[in-house]
Design a protein around this motif. Sequence first.
Motif, PDB file in Angstrom:
ATOM      1  N   GLY A 401       0.805  -1.209   0.000  1.00  0.00           N
ATOM      2  CA  GLY A 401       0.000   0.000   0.000  1.00  0.00           C
ATOM      3  C   GLY A 401       0.839   1.260   0.000  1.00  0.00           C
ATOM      4  N   GLY A 402       0.190   2.391  -0.245  1.00  0.00           N
ATOM      5  CA  GLY A 402       0.897   3.664  -0.279  1.00  0.00           C
ATOM      6  C   GLY A 402      -0.040   4.807   0.046  1.00  0.00           C
ATOM      7  N   PHE A 403       0.521   6.017   0.082  1.00  0.00           N
ATOM      8  CA  PHE A 403      -0.265   7.216   0.349  1.00  0.00           C
ATOM      9  C   PHE A 403       0.036   8.273  -0.699  1.00  0.00           C
ATOM     10  CE2 PHE A 403      -0.182   5.238   4.520  1.00  0.00           C
ATOM     11  CZ  PHE A 403      -1.477   5.427   4.976  1.00  0.00           C
ATOM     12  N   ILE A 404      -1.026   8.881  -1.208  1.00  0.00           N
ATOM     13  CA  ILE A 404      -0.850  10.084  -2.020  1.00  0.00           C
ATOM     14  C   ILE A 404      -0.761  11.262  -1.062  1.00  0.00           C
ATOM     15  CG2 ILE A 404      -1.936  11.608  -3.704  1.00  0.00           C
ATOM     16  CD1 ILE A 404      -3.112   9.190  -5.058  1.00  0.00           C
ATOM     17  N   LEU A 405       0.243  12.120  -1.265  1.00  0.00           N
ATOM     18  CA  LEU A 405       0.517  13.211  -0.335  1.00  0.00           C
ATOM     19  C   LEU A 405       0.062  14.546  -0.912  1.00  0.00           C
ATOM     20  CD1 LEU A 405       4.193  12.295   0.671  1.00  0.00           C
ATOM     21  CD2 LEU A 405       2.066  11.545   1.759  1.00  0.00           C
ATOM     22  N   SER A 406      -0.232  15.456   0.004  1.00  0.00           N
ATOM     23  CA  SER A 406      -0.516  16.821  -0.414  1.00  0.00           C
ATOM     24  C   SER A 406       0.760  17.460  -0.959  1.00  0.00           C
ATOM     25  CB  SER A 406      -1.032  17.642   0.772  1.00  0.00           C
ATOM     26  OG  SER A 406       0.022  17.843   1.712  1.00  0.00           O
TER      27      SER A 406
END
Length: 446
Positions: A401-406
């Motif tokens: 999994g991963g995160f899209i960042l601001s």
Amino acid sequence: MSKQKGPGGAVGKGGINPAPVGDGLTVQVAAEQLMLVPVDDLVPYANNARVHSKAQIAQIRASLREFGFVTPVLIDFDNNIIAGHGRVEAARAEGMTEVPCVLVSNLTDAQRKAYILADNRLSETGAWDPQLLKLELEGLTALSFDTGVIGFDAAAVDSLQFGTAKKPVQDSSHASAAPGAGEGAVEPEETEEYRQFVDKFKHKLTTDDCYTPENIYQCVKDWAVEHYGLEGREVLRPFYPGGDYQNVEYPEGCVVIDNPPFSILSEICRFYDKRNVPYFLFAPTLTLFSIAAGSCNYVLAGVGVTYANGAVVSTSFVTNLGEWKIETAPELYQLVKSADDENRHEAAAELPGYVYPPEVLIPAAYRLAKCGQTLRIRAEDTVFVRALDAQRAEKKTIFGGGFILSKDAAAERAAAERAAAERAAPIKWELSDRERQLVQALGRDK
């Protein structure tokens, strides 16, 4: 006061103590000398099957601080470590420059290899008397001694008080809901990608346990024959499966070009040097110059070779051929690398490397912590994703999994990575005035 030179290296202030001698001993006293040896002079055993985790090293470091360096490291004449790898690693982490060592020189190669295993294995076969162990630990606790230093933390003591070890609580984090994942979403139990990932961490055999791919050997042989003018000479491979190098016939004019067991490479080189047998042998790059205590010629290639059983070893070469003590071999590097790339082509195609945009954070960001760099991102600056849209089209995912960042969080992440890269820059060592004078004195007789 200058240091003495002992069989195991420079001897520090501890000096040398001879082993006890007696007649009619049933058990031979193998330890011969006690000395202080520089940590940087010690050579780890390439095939050490005992793995020390970071947690174990931390425990050993705590033990060294509490009790001192009580148990010496066992070494041979070439400073190869026979027992005490964990203690040496912990001592290095504690900033120690010398450690006490005992020289053990009368073991055969088979005995030495067997003892390295026995030293770790025999301690595992013992058992605790639970009542006495509990009594001792309670006594230490009553004396305000931190039993965590000796490997019995609060959880271990607590389990003994209940008479049995507690079952670990199952990690349910994989079943928790995450933004963008849907209610009750769970991580897949096992996938092919997961199995490939886990395979990376399985123990790999070393070159003592496997043999060289034929195309690797052939390009090394061809290079050595041309480089040293060996055309027409008989080339022997005494380390090929089933070979016994000590009982092979070495006819006049022959040359040995082969990949020997790295763990006994010094012994092999001395065997050939004593009998004037020319050789060009595969060798581990990281410990190249320690082979036969610097008495050979060394060819630096530093090329990663994937051996027949999957072991990947940075490889160079040791020889008694040629006029150069040390030489680099860029042509040989390219030849071997090309052959190795051919062998690994299919595997590389099956598991390609992924490059993600700076706005995507994946678990590999742990490297920031490894470099001592802090990165903190708020929940409102992230959205959890299992795959990017471009990946879904190719039926791919972000493993773990991963995160899209601001935009702001991505900028903070980029700054942290730059700082980590600066901290990870190599340390540059300088020569002392004494060493520079030594440089000036070398080669004056030409």
